[in-house]
Motif scaffolding. Structure first.
Motif, PDB file in Angstrom:
ATOM      1  N   THR A   1       0.591  -1.205   0.235  1.00  0.00           N
ATOM      2  CA  THR A   1      -0.177  -0.444  -0.106  1.00  0.00           C
ATOM      3  C   THR A   1       0.441   1.092  -0.067  1.00  0.00           C
ATOM      4  OG1 THR A   1      -0.066  -0.147   2.375  1.00  0.00           O
ATOM      5  CG2 THR A   1      -1.971  -1.165   1.153  1.00  0.00           C
ATOM      6  N   ILE A   2       2.189   1.287   0.201  1.00  0.00           N
ATOM      7  CA  ILE A   2       2.991   2.404   0.343  1.00  0.00           C
ATOM      8  C   ILE A   2       3.105   3.036  -1.380  1.00  0.00           C
ATOM      9  CG2 ILE A   2       4.485   1.724   2.395  1.00  0.00           C
ATOM     10  CD1 ILE A   2       6.322   1.289   0.172  1.00  0.00           C
ATOM     11  N   PRO A   3       3.644   4.057  -1.741  1.00  0.00           N
ATOM     12  CA  PRO A   3       2.675   5.156  -2.535  1.00  0.00           C
ATOM     13  C   PRO A   3       4.388   5.063  -2.879  1.00  0.00           C
ATOM     14  CG  PRO A   3       3.134   6.870  -0.842  1.00  0.00           C
ATOM     15  CD  PRO A   3       3.093   5.440  -0.230  1.00  0.00           C
ATOM     16  N   THR A   4       5.159   4.281  -2.916  1.00  0.00           N
ATOM     17  CA  THR A   4       7.021   3.559  -3.490  1.00  0.00           C
ATOM     18  C   THR A   4       6.984   2.059  -4.050  1.00  0.00           C
ATOM     19  OG1 THR A   4       7.246   5.258  -1.086  1.00  0.00           O
ATOM     20  CG2 THR A   4       9.210   3.888  -2.565  1.00  0.00           C
ATOM     21  N   GLY A   5       7.124   2.522  -5.355  1.00  0.00           N
ATOM     22  CA  GLY A   5       7.854   0.981  -5.905  1.00  0.00           C
ATOM     23  C   GLY A   5       8.638   0.231  -5.796  1.00  0.00           C
ATOM     24  N   LEU A   6       8.617  -0.755  -5.227  1.00  0.00           N
ATOM     25  CA  LEU A   6       9.218  -1.784  -4.454  1.00  0.00           C
ATOM     26  C   LEU A   6       9.113  -3.080  -4.428  1.00  0.00           C
ATOM     27  CD1 LEU A   6      10.942  -1.905  -1.750  1.00  0.00           C
ATOM     28  CD2 LEU A   6       8.764  -3.105  -0.636  1.00  0.00           C
ATOM     29  N   PHE A   7      10.627  -3.665  -5.302  1.00  0.00           N
ATOM     30  CA  PHE A   7      10.686  -5.021  -5.612  1.00  0.00           C
ATOM     31  C   PHE A   7      12.121  -5.423  -5.017  1.00  0.00           C
ATOM     32  CE2 PHE A   7      12.793  -2.436  -9.152  1.00  0.00           C
ATOM     33  CZ  PHE A   7      14.188  -3.607  -9.323  1.00  0.00           C
ATOM     34  N   LEU A   8      12.311  -7.049  -4.715  1.00  0.00           N
ATOM     35  CA  LEU A   8      12.927  -7.578  -4.694  1.00  0.00           C
ATOM     36  C   LEU A   8      13.588  -8.643  -5.765  1.00  0.00           C
ATOM     37  CD1 LEU A   8      11.508  -8.709  -1.227  1.00  0.00           C
ATOM     38  CD2 LEU A   8      12.696  -6.392  -1.932  1.00  0.00           C
ATOM     39  N   VAL A   9      15.068  -8.285  -5.606  1.00  0.00           N
ATOM     40  CA  VAL A   9      16.004  -9.586  -6.577  1.00  0.00           C
ATOM     41  C   VAL A   9      16.855 -10.747  -6.108  1.00  0.00           C
ATOM     42  CG1 VAL A   9      15.105  -8.530  -8.463  1.00  0.00           C
ATOM     43  CG2 VAL A   9      18.026  -8.208  -7.008  1.00  0.00           C
ATOM     44  N   ASP A  10      16.602 -12.096  -5.957  1.00  0.00           N
ATOM     45  CA  ASP A  10      17.630 -12.563  -5.360  1.00  0.00           C
ATOM     46  C   ASP A  10      18.787 -12.229  -5.807  1.00  0.00           C
ATOM     47  OD1 ASP A  10      18.369 -13.912  -8.162  1.00  0.00           O
ATOM     48  OD2 ASP A  10      16.911 -15.795  -8.142  1.00  0.00           O
ATOM     49  N   PRO A  11      19.533 -12.971  -5.131  1.00  0.00           N
ATOM     50  CA  PRO A  11      21.216 -12.814  -5.821  1.00  0.00           C
ATOM     51  C   PRO A  11      21.688 -13.050  -6.850  1.00  0.00           C
ATOM     52  CG  PRO A  11      21.706 -13.998  -3.989  1.00  0.00           C
ATOM     53  CD  PRO A  11      19.793 -13.923  -4.282  1.00  0.00           C
ATOM     54  N   GLU A  12      20.569 -13.319  -8.019  1.00  0.00           N
ATOM     55  CA  GLU A  12      20.506 -13.607  -9.695  1.00  0.00           C
ATOM     56  C   GLU A  12      20.203 -12.719 -10.664  1.00  0.00           C
ATOM     57  OE1 GLU A  12      20.727 -16.506  -7.773  1.00  0.00           O
ATOM     58  OE2 GLU A  12      22.652 -16.925  -7.905  1.00  0.00           O
ATOM     59  N   PHE A  13      19.408 -11.604  -9.737  1.00  0.00           N
ATOM     60  CA  PHE A  13      18.803 -10.677 -10.108  1.00  0.00           C
ATOM     61  C   PHE A  13      17.376 -11.260 -10.417  1.00  0.00           C
ATOM     62  CE2 PHE A  13      23.271  -8.997 -10.811  1.00  0.00           C
ATOM     63  CZ  PHE A  13      23.273  -8.016 -10.261  1.00  0.00           C
ATOM     64  N   ASN A  14      17.285 -12.224 -10.157  1.00  0.00           N
ATOM     65  CA  ASN A  14      15.045 -11.922 -10.301  1.00  0.00           C
ATOM     66  C   ASN A  14      14.982 -11.739 -10.054  1.00  0.00           C
ATOM     67  OD1 ASN A  14      15.846 -14.376 -12.976  1.00  0.00           O
ATOM     68  ND2 ASN A  14      16.931 -15.322 -10.970  1.00  0.00           N
ATOM     69  N   VAL A  15      13.458 -11.479  -9.939  1.00  0.00           N
ATOM     70  CA  VAL A  15      12.400 -10.614  -9.565  1.00  0.00           C
ATOM     71  C   VAL A  15      12.413 -11.936  -8.324  1.00  0.00           C
ATOM     72  CG1 VAL A  15      10.184  -8.977  -8.841  1.00  0.00           C
ATOM     73  CG2 VAL A  15      12.676  -8.599 -11.051  1.00  0.00           C
ATOM     74  N   VAL A  16      11.888 -11.946  -7.472  1.00  0.00           N
ATOM     75  CA  VAL A  16      10.930 -12.352  -6.169  1.00  0.00           C
ATOM     76  C   VAL A  16       9.522 -11.722  -5.691  1.00  0.00           C
ATOM     77  CG1 VAL A  16      12.821 -13.640  -5.953  1.00  0.00           C
ATOM     78  CG2 VAL A  16      12.699 -11.956  -4.313  1.00  0.00           C
ATOM     79  N   TYR A  17      10.026 -10.732  -5.596  1.00  0.00           N
ATOM     80  CA  TYR A  17       8.664  -9.754  -5.345  1.00  0.00           C
ATOM     81  C   TYR A  17       8.338  -8.306  -5.788  1.00  0.00           C
ATOM     82  CZ  TYR A  17       5.792  -7.115  -2.171  1.00  0.00           C
ATOM     83  OH  TYR A  17       4.826  -6.424  -1.133  1.00  0.00           O
ATOM     84  N   TRP A  18       6.986  -7.613  -5.673  1.00  0.00           N
ATOM     85  CA  TRP A  18       6.722  -7.134  -6.736  1.00  0.00           C
ATOM     86  C   TRP A  18       5.753  -6.077  -6.461  1.00  0.00           C
ATOM     87  CZ3 TRP A  18       9.861  -5.165 -11.083  1.00  0.00           C
ATOM     88  CH2 TRP A  18       8.198  -4.175 -11.544  1.00  0.00           C
ATOM     89  N   ASN A  19       5.699  -5.150  -5.923  1.00  0.00           N
ATOM     90  CA  ASN A  19       4.404  -4.240  -5.275  1.00  0.00           C
ATOM     91  C   ASN A  19       3.599  -3.733  -6.086  1.00  0.00           C
ATOM     92  OD1 ASN A  19       5.424  -1.518  -5.279  1.00  0.00           O
ATOM     93  ND2 ASN A  19       4.865  -1.404  -2.624  1.00  0.00           N
ATOM     94  N   ALA A  20       2.379  -2.785  -5.488  1.00  0.00           N
ATOM     95  CA  ALA A  20       1.760  -2.920  -6.724  1.00  0.00           C
ATOM     96  C   ALA A  20       1.830  -1.640  -6.777  1.00  0.00           C
ATOM     97  CB  ALA A  20       0.084  -2.404  -5.850  1.00  0.00           C
ATOM     98  N   GLU A  21       2.878  -0.483  -6.282  1.00  0.00           N
ATOM     99  CA  GLU A  21       2.722   0.706  -6.968  1.00  0.00           C
ATOM    100  C   GLU A  21       4.217   0.471  -7.700  1.00  0.00           C
ATOM    101  OE1 GLU A  21       3.414   5.634  -7.629  1.00  0.00           O
ATOM    102  OE2 GLU A  21       1.409   3.389  -6.884  1.00  0.00           O
ATOM    103  N   ALA A  22       4.861  -0.640  -8.238  1.00  0.00           N
ATOM    104  CA  ALA A  22       5.461  -1.152  -9.114  1.00  0.00           C
ATOM    105  C   ALA A  22       5.150  -1.500  -9.760  1.00  0.00           C
ATOM    106  CB  ALA A  22       6.567  -1.670  -8.589  1.00  0.00           C
ATOM    107  N   GLU A  23       3.915  -2.297 -10.204  1.00  0.00           N
ATOM    108  CA  GLU A  23       3.046  -2.134 -11.384  1.00  0.00           C
ATOM    109  C   GLU A  23       2.460  -1.035 -11.940  1.00  0.00           C
ATOM    110  OE1 GLU A  23      -0.410  -4.565 -10.136  1.00  0.00           O
ATOM    111  OE2 GLU A  23       0.966  -6.422  -9.882  1.00  0.00           O
ATOM    112  N   ARG A  24       2.073  -0.387 -10.918  1.00  0.00           N
ATOM    113  CA  ARG A  24       1.332   0.602 -11.219  1.00  0.00           C
ATOM    114  C   ARG A  24       2.406   2.034 -12.360  1.00  0.00           C
ATOM    115  NH1 ARG A  24       1.434   6.434 -11.285  1.00  0.00           N
ATOM    116  NH2 ARG A  24       2.811   6.123  -9.460  1.00  0.00           N
ATOM    117  N   ILE A  25       3.850   2.085 -11.977  1.00  0.00           N
ATOM    118  CA  ILE A  25       4.632   2.666 -12.161  1.00  0.00           C
ATOM    119  C   ILE A  25       5.598   2.430 -14.079  1.00  0.00           C
ATOM    120  CG2 ILE A  25       7.140   3.349 -12.138  1.00  0.00           C
ATOM    121  CD1 ILE A  25       6.356   4.082  -8.969  1.00  0.00           C
TER     122      ILE A  25
END
Length: 359
Positions: free
Chosen positions: A20-44
């Motif tokens: 719900t935070i108004p900041t795009g946020l994503f996590l990657v593993d050590p191989e740079f694969n995305v493992v988490y993607w929040n709603a603001e990241a989707e919007r942006i």
């Protein structure tokens, strides 16, 4: 062995908050694969979590990320904040971002991934560019106006200078340079008047308040007297400088002095002549009256009329000389302390000249 990110996220207590935070946020593993993607990241970015999670983060075509990503670089101290970059939106357009990056570690301090938090500043960048372009255009216009003004001032025969609020000369025209040399950058009271402090009657503060003032000054460098017009520059509303235009009035002042001297001499002459001419009139009138009293019965009609004409002519002559003396004293009279009704004065003049006024 890869860490269990799903288990980690399932136990992560801020999951709801991160979505719900108004900041795009994503996590990657050590191989740079995305493992988490929040709603603001989707919007942006336009990419859903289903499209992003599991993909290599390079699908965003980040600049400068794709050239060299320093997320896991040991020589770069973490966290890193305020990074400017851009990514490709799903629709193909570039999105300008500012972001912070940091490493994710397990309970043993082992790096298990990375986190990026970003904000869309595309509109801000557009506004910033628009504002910058506007400022550049306005600056260019002002420079052109300034150059045009300087060109006009440089062609004037009157000396001209411009100084700022610290009395420092920022511009002089050719006529000014011919007198003082290139004194640009010097303070005006030193360069123009050979003083160590600003002039006692300096109008700079009043001019910077929007006033246009006039003064007269003799310059030691030329020995001439100038009328100086002090004007606000560049505008009356918000002046930052003073524009001084010097008009040589040496000849005019000399002519004024010559005229004053001539007037004084004329006044003295008129006064002397009037006095000398008035002196013989008194006995002339007296003798005419004496003859009239003593010998009127011995005179014929022509003689009586002649005596009357002598007295009348002498009387008019006396009045004219009195008026001439009054005229000679006009320049010496003090201004009245009370208001004068000019209507009454005009009426008196009309009455006096009634016989000579043409209807």
């Amino acid at each position: 062995m890869k860490p269990n990110f799903q288990h980690l996220l399932a136990e992560y207590p801020l999951e709801t908050l991160l979505q719900t935070i108004p900041t795009g946020l994503f996590l990657v593993d050590p191989e740079f694969n995305v493992v988490y993607w929040n709603a603001e990241a989707e919007r942006i970015t336009g990419y859903t979590a289903e499209e992003a999670v599991g993909s290599h983060c390079s699908f965003l075509e980040g600049i400068p990320c794709q050239q060299k990503c320093g997320l896991f670089a040991e020589e770069i101290e973490k966290p890193v904040t305020g990074i400017s970059c851009s990514v490709r939106h799903k629709n193909g357009q570039r999105v300008e971002l500012t972001k912070n990056v940091d490493l994710l570690r397990d309970e043993n301090g082992q790096v298990i991934g990375g986190i990026e938090a970003f904000v869309d500043i595309t509109r801000l960048k557009i506004l910033e560019k628009s504002l910058r372009d506007e400022v550049e255009d306005r600056t260019r216009e002002l420079e052109l106006e300034k150059a045009a003004l300087h060109s006009v001032l440089d062609g004037m025969i009157d000396p001209v200078y411009i100084c700022d609020g610290d009395y420092r000369i920022t511009f002089i025209n050719r006529a000014m340079r011919d007198i003082f040399g290139n004194v640009t950058g010097q303070v005006c009271y030193e360069a123009l008047h050979k003083r160590t402090v600003h002039c006692l009657q300096c109008p700079l503060k009043e001019v910077l308040a929007g006033k246009v003032l006039f003064s007269e000054r003799e310059l030691e460098a030329t020995g001439k007297t100038y009328e100086i017009v002090h004007s606000p520059y560049p505008t009356v509303e918000q002046p930052t400088h003073k524009l001084g235009v010097l008009r040589d009035i040496t000849e005019r002042k000399a002519a004024e002095r010559r005229l004053q001297q001539a007037n004084r001499e004329l006044d003295a002459f008129v006064s002397t002549v009037s006095h000398d001419l008035r002196s013989p009139l008194t006995p002339l009138i007296g003798f005419a009256e004496l003859l009239e009293e003593r010998n009127a019965d011995q005179l014929d009609e022509i003689g009586v009329e002649a005596l009357a004409e002598i007295k009348s002519t002498a009387g008019r002559m006396k009045v004219l000389l009195e008026d001439l003396l009054t005229l000679a004293r006009v320049g010496q009279l003090k201004n009245p302390v009370h208001k004068v009704d000019v209507t009454l004065v005009a009426e008196d003049v009309l009455l006096e000249l009634a016989d000579k006024v043409i209807e």
